[in-house]
Design an enzyme around this catalytic site. Structure first.
Site, PDB file in Angstrom:
ATOM      1  N   HIS A 279       0.845  -1.186   0.000  1.00 49.10           N
ATOM      2  CA  HIS A 279       0.000   0.000   0.000  1.00 49.10           C
ATOM      3  C   HIS A 279       0.886   1.244   0.000  1.00 49.10           C
ATOM      4  O   HIS A 279       2.068   1.188   0.377  1.00 49.10           O
ATOM      5  CB  HIS A 279      -0.899   0.008   1.244  1.00 49.10           C
ATOM      6  CG  HIS A 279      -1.997  -1.011   1.185  1.00 49.10           C
ATOM      7  ND1 HIS A 279      -2.453  -1.692   2.293  1.00 49.10           N
ATOM      8  CD2 HIS A 279      -2.724  -1.477   0.131  1.00 49.10           C
ATOM      9  CE1 HIS A 279      -3.429  -2.507   1.932  1.00 49.10           C
ATOM     10  NE2 HIS A 279      -3.590  -2.403   0.629  1.00 49.10           N
TER      11      HIS A 279
ATOM     12  N   LYS B 221       4.906   1.605   1.087  1.00 50.71           N
ATOM     13  CA  LYS B 221       5.929   1.500   0.043  1.00 50.71           C
ATOM     14  C   LYS B 221       7.326   1.816   0.559  1.00 50.71           C
ATOM     15  O   LYS B 221       8.302   1.130   0.201  1.00 50.71           O
ATOM     16  CB  LYS B 221       5.564   2.376  -1.153  1.00 50.71           C
ATOM     17  CG  LYS B 221       4.525   1.744  -2.090  1.00 50.71           C
ATOM     18  CD  LYS B 221       4.203   2.636  -3.261  1.00 50.71           C
ATOM     19  CE  LYS B 221       3.350   1.939  -4.299  1.00 50.71           C
ATOM     20  NZ  LYS B 221       2.102   1.373  -3.795  1.00 50.71           N
TER      21      LYS B 221
ATOM     22  N   THR C 183       2.898  -4.641  -8.512  1.00 48.26           N
ATOM     23  CA  THR C 183       1.769  -3.845  -8.994  1.00 48.26           C
ATOM     24  C   THR C 183       2.161  -2.373  -9.122  1.00 48.26           C
ATOM     25  O   THR C 183       3.005  -1.876  -8.387  1.00 48.26           O
ATOM     26  CB  THR C 183       0.578  -3.941  -8.026  1.00 48.26           C
ATOM     27  OG1 THR C 183       1.011  -3.537  -6.722  1.00 48.26           O
ATOM     28  CG2 THR C 183       0.036  -5.347  -7.962  1.00 48.26           C
ATOM     29  N   GLY C 184       1.512  -1.696 -10.072  1.00 44.18           N
ATOM     30  CA  GLY C 184       1.575  -0.232 -10.204  1.00 44.18           C
ATOM     31  C   GLY C 184       2.957   0.379 -10.093  1.00 44.18           C
ATOM     32  O   GLY C 184       3.927  -0.089 -10.691  1.00 44.18           O
ATOM     33  N   THR C 185       3.034   1.431  -9.280  1.00 43.67           N
ATOM     34  CA  THR C 185       4.283   2.188  -9.130  1.00 43.67           C
ATOM     35  C   THR C 185       5.306   1.460  -8.272  1.00 43.67           C
ATOM     36  O   THR C 185       6.471   1.864  -8.237  1.00 43.67           O
ATOM     37  CB  THR C 185       3.994   3.562  -8.488  1.00 43.67           C
ATOM     38  OG1 THR C 185       3.325   3.361  -7.231  1.00 43.67           O
ATOM     39  CG2 THR C 185       3.105   4.403  -9.393  1.00 43.67           C
ATOM     40  N   THR C 186       4.893   0.396  -7.603  1.00 40.88           N
ATOM     41  CA  THR C 186       5.843  -0.347  -6.764  1.00 40.88           C
ATOM     42  C   THR C 186       7.027  -0.829  -7.590  1.00 40.88           C
ATOM     43  O   THR C 186       8.181  -0.719  -7.168  1.00 40.88           O
ATOM     44  CB  THR C 186       5.146  -1.554  -6.094  1.00 40.88           C
ATOM     45  OG1 THR C 186       4.074  -1.091  -5.294  1.00 40.88           O
ATOM     46  CG2 THR C 186       6.126  -2.322  -5.228  1.00 40.88           C
TER      47      THR C 186
ATOM     48  N   SER D 231      -1.973  -1.080 -11.001  1.00 37.97           N
ATOM     49  CA  SER D 231      -2.126  -0.770  -9.590  1.00 37.97           C
ATOM     50  C   SER D 231      -3.233  -1.632  -8.995  1.00 37.97           C
ATOM     51  O   SER D 231      -4.185  -2.004  -9.682  1.00 37.97           O
ATOM     52  CB  SER D 231      -2.463   0.713  -9.439  1.00 37.97           C
ATOM     53  OG  SER D 231      -2.707   1.036  -8.089  1.00 37.97           O
ATOM     54  N   GLY D 232      -3.112  -1.938  -7.704  1.00 40.75           N
ATOM     55  CA  GLY D 232      -4.073  -2.816  -7.053  1.00 40.75           C
ATOM     56  C   GLY D 232      -5.531  -2.441  -7.280  1.00 40.75           C
ATOM     57  O   GLY D 232      -6.327  -3.272  -7.733  1.00 40.75           O
TER      58      GLY D 232
ATOM     59  N   ASP E 228      -4.301  -6.480  -8.258  1.00 36.31           N
ATOM     60  CA  ASP E 228      -4.471  -7.576  -7.298  1.00 36.31           C
ATOM     61  C   ASP E 228      -5.119  -8.783  -7.969  1.00 36.31           C
ATOM     62  O   ASP E 228      -4.731  -9.939  -7.733  1.00 36.31           O
ATOM     63  CB  ASP E 228      -5.351  -7.118  -6.119  1.00 36.31           C
ATOM     64  CG  ASP E 228      -4.683  -6.031  -5.284  1.00 36.31           C
ATOM     65  OD1 ASP E 228      -3.445  -5.948  -5.325  1.00 36.31           O
ATOM     66  OD2 ASP E 228      -5.405  -5.281  -4.608  1.00 36.31           O
TER      67      ASP E 228
ATOM     68  N   ASP F 133      -1.141  -1.792   4.864  1.00 40.30           N
ATOM     69  CA  ASP F 133      -1.311  -0.742   5.866  1.00 40.30           C
ATOM     70  C   ASP F 133      -2.494  -1.131   6.756  1.00 40.30           C
ATOM     71  O   ASP F 133      -3.641  -1.088   6.307  1.00 40.30           O
ATOM     72  CB  ASP F 133      -1.571   0.594   5.173  1.00 40.30           C
ATOM     73  CG  ASP F 133      -1.879   1.710   6.168  1.00 40.30           C
ATOM     74  OD1 ASP F 133      -1.663   1.492   7.374  1.00 40.30           O
ATOM     75  OD2 ASP F 133      -2.337   2.772   5.734  1.00 40.30           O
TER      76      ASP F 133
ATOM     77  N   HIS G 228     -10.462  -1.098  -2.213  1.00 37.33           N
ATOM     78  CA  HIS G 228     -10.397  -2.417  -2.859  1.00 37.33           C
ATOM     79  C   HIS G 228     -10.095  -3.503  -1.825  1.00 37.33           C
ATOM     80  O   HIS G 228      -9.393  -4.473  -2.102  1.00 37.33           O
ATOM     81  CB  HIS G 228      -9.355  -2.416  -3.978  1.00 37.33           C
ATOM     82  CG  HIS G 228      -7.951  -2.138  -3.529  1.00 37.33           C
ATOM     83  ND1 HIS G 228      -7.589  -0.976  -2.900  1.00 37.33           N
ATOM     84  CD2 HIS G 228      -6.812  -2.886  -3.630  1.00 37.33           C
ATOM     85  CE1 HIS G 228      -6.292  -1.013  -2.624  1.00 37.33           C
ATOM     86  NE2 HIS G 228      -5.809  -2.158  -3.053  1.00 37.33           N
TER      87      HIS G 228
ATOM     88  N   ASP H 137     -10.565  -7.101  -2.856  1.00 33.26           N
ATOM     89  CA  ASP H 137      -9.508  -7.683  -3.695  1.00 33.26           C
ATOM     90  C   ASP H 137      -8.323  -8.130  -2.837  1.00 33.26           C
ATOM     91  O   ASP H 137      -7.696  -9.168  -3.102  1.00 33.26           O
ATOM     92  CB  ASP H 137      -9.036  -6.670  -4.745  1.00 33.26           C
ATOM     93  CG  ASP H 137     -10.123  -6.320  -5.743  1.00 33.26           C
ATOM     94  OD1 ASP H 137     -11.043  -7.139  -5.901  1.00 33.26           O
ATOM     95  OD2 ASP H 137     -10.041  -5.244  -6.352  1.00 33.26           O
TER      96      ASP H 137
ATOM     97  N   ARG I  94      -6.962 -15.132   0.494  1.00 31.88           N
ATOM     98  CA  ARG I  94      -7.735 -16.372   0.404  1.00 31.88           C
ATOM     99  C   ARG I  94      -7.146 -17.307  -0.641  1.00 31.88           C
ATOM    100  O   ARG I  94      -7.012 -18.521  -0.415  1.00 31.88           O
ATOM    101  CB  ARG I  94      -9.193 -16.043   0.068  1.00 31.88           C
ATOM    102  CG  ARG I  94     -10.103 -17.271   0.077  1.00 31.88           C
ATOM    103  CD  ARG I  94     -11.508 -16.916  -0.342  1.00 31.88           C
ATOM    104  NE  ARG I  94     -11.575 -16.537  -1.752  1.00 31.88           N
ATOM    105  CZ  ARG I  94     -11.620 -17.405  -2.761  1.00 31.88           C
ATOM    106  NH1 ARG I  94     -11.577 -18.708  -2.522  1.00 31.88           N
ATOM    107  NH2 ARG I  94     -11.677 -16.991  -4.002  1.00 31.88           N
TER     108      ARG I  94
END
Length: 315
Positions: A174, A178, A200-203, A221-222, A227, A247, A254, A257, A263
């Site tokens: 999150h 990050k 994901t995304g900017t990570t 991005s998630g 996700d 976080d 989301h 997700d 799960r």
């Protein structure tokens, strides 16, 4: 005449046959994909070489991998193309298939089946030489076009059948977490470099900028579907481990997700860490050999799959 596919080839007398040919001329010139290859006069010269057939719903026009002997143009109805039981396309009036007849190997890429009662125009390869002698330029244009179309569809089918054998380590965080993930990555660079990484995304961008770690795969991005994209890979057994710095003090839109990822990791027994301590333990575990450990069967997943098989068998 009845063909091997069970299709009925129309054989019309006199004026009826002329009317049918004029109607075919008009349809092919105005509504078929042939108009992208041949001009009106060239199409008119091709029509006498075509056979018009009515096809019953459910008729198999060709099987996957079978010799391709004809170019087929749909005049009315619908034809489904499928590859290894996966629908590739549904073709409507004016569209063409059977382009493999002009390829080097001369084999079909997909299974073709009429989904409704249909009418097709068939151009048999054995008649191509006649057309070539009558209209050499038109025949050459036709051949080149469908050779290129066959290569295009071949690449599409190869994409469907491509299986990426890589196993990924997923890195997600999150926004508020990050910085923690970057610190973790810096202190574990040597270990992380030994994995195919997905983020994901900017990570992923921040990982490369701040640590030099390069991703093997990046998803959205998630909240925008990232996700779910990683979840799909988990279900395909393509994720070795999941590091998700969540976080815990902030609500997330989301959330469903996020919970679904955890799960799925439980369903497929994928190691899942949500903090630096757990992430470090996962890295050490994944980098060790465990020959002495007995494999614990995934009983829940096995039972579920067996139940689904029974549902299918009784349907």
């Amino acid at each position: 005449m009845i063909g091997s596919t069970g299709a009925f080839c129309l054989s019309l007398p006199g004026n009826d046959k002329n009317n049918e040919r004029n109607s075919t001329d008009q349809f092919l010139s105005t509504s078929s994909d042939l108009r992208h290859v041949l001009n009106d006069d060239e199409i008119i010269s091709l029509v006498p070489h075509l056979g018009i057939e009515t096809i019953s719903a459910g008729t198999i026009l060709r099987d996957e991998g079978a010799p391709e002997c004809s170019l087929l143009i749909i005049v009315s109805g619908e034809v489904r193309l499928s590859y290894t039981d996966t629908e590739v396309n549904k073709l409507n009036p004016g569209q063409i298939f059977g382009e493999g007849a002009f390829s080097e190997d001369g084999t079909s890429l997909e299974k073709a089946e009429a989904t409704v009662d249909s009418v097709i125009a068939r151009f048999e390869v054995r008649k191509f030489d006649q057309f070539l002698q009558q209209s050499p330029k038109s025949a050459q244009k036709l051949q080149n076009y469908f050779k290129e179309l066959h290569l295009k569809r071949l690449h599409e089918v190869e994409g469907l059948s491509y299986n990426d054998s890589r196993k990924f380590l997923a890195l997600v965080a999150h926004n508020e977490m990050k910085p923690s993930l970057m610190e973790f990555a810096k202190s574990h660079q040597d270990k992380l470099r030994r994995f195919h990484l997905i983020a994901t995304g900017t990570t992923g961008i921040k990982l490369y900028q701040e640590t030099g770690l390069m991703l093997s795969e990046k998803v959205a991005s998630g909240p925008l579907g990232g996700d779910q994209a990683i979840g799909k890979l988990i279900s395909e057994s393509s994720i070795l481990g999941m590091i998700f710095f969540k976080d815990p003090l902030t609500a997330h839109p989301h959330h469903a997700d996020i919970e679904a990822l955890g799960r799925l990791c439980d369903v497929y027994q994928v190691p899942f860490a949500t903090n630096p301590g757990g992430a470090s333990a996962i890295l050490n575990y994944l980098l060790m050999d465990h020959p002495e450990e007995a494999v614990i069967p995934n009983r829940v997943l096995e039972n579920y799959k067996n139940q689904q098989k029974k549902v299918v068998a009784t349907a």
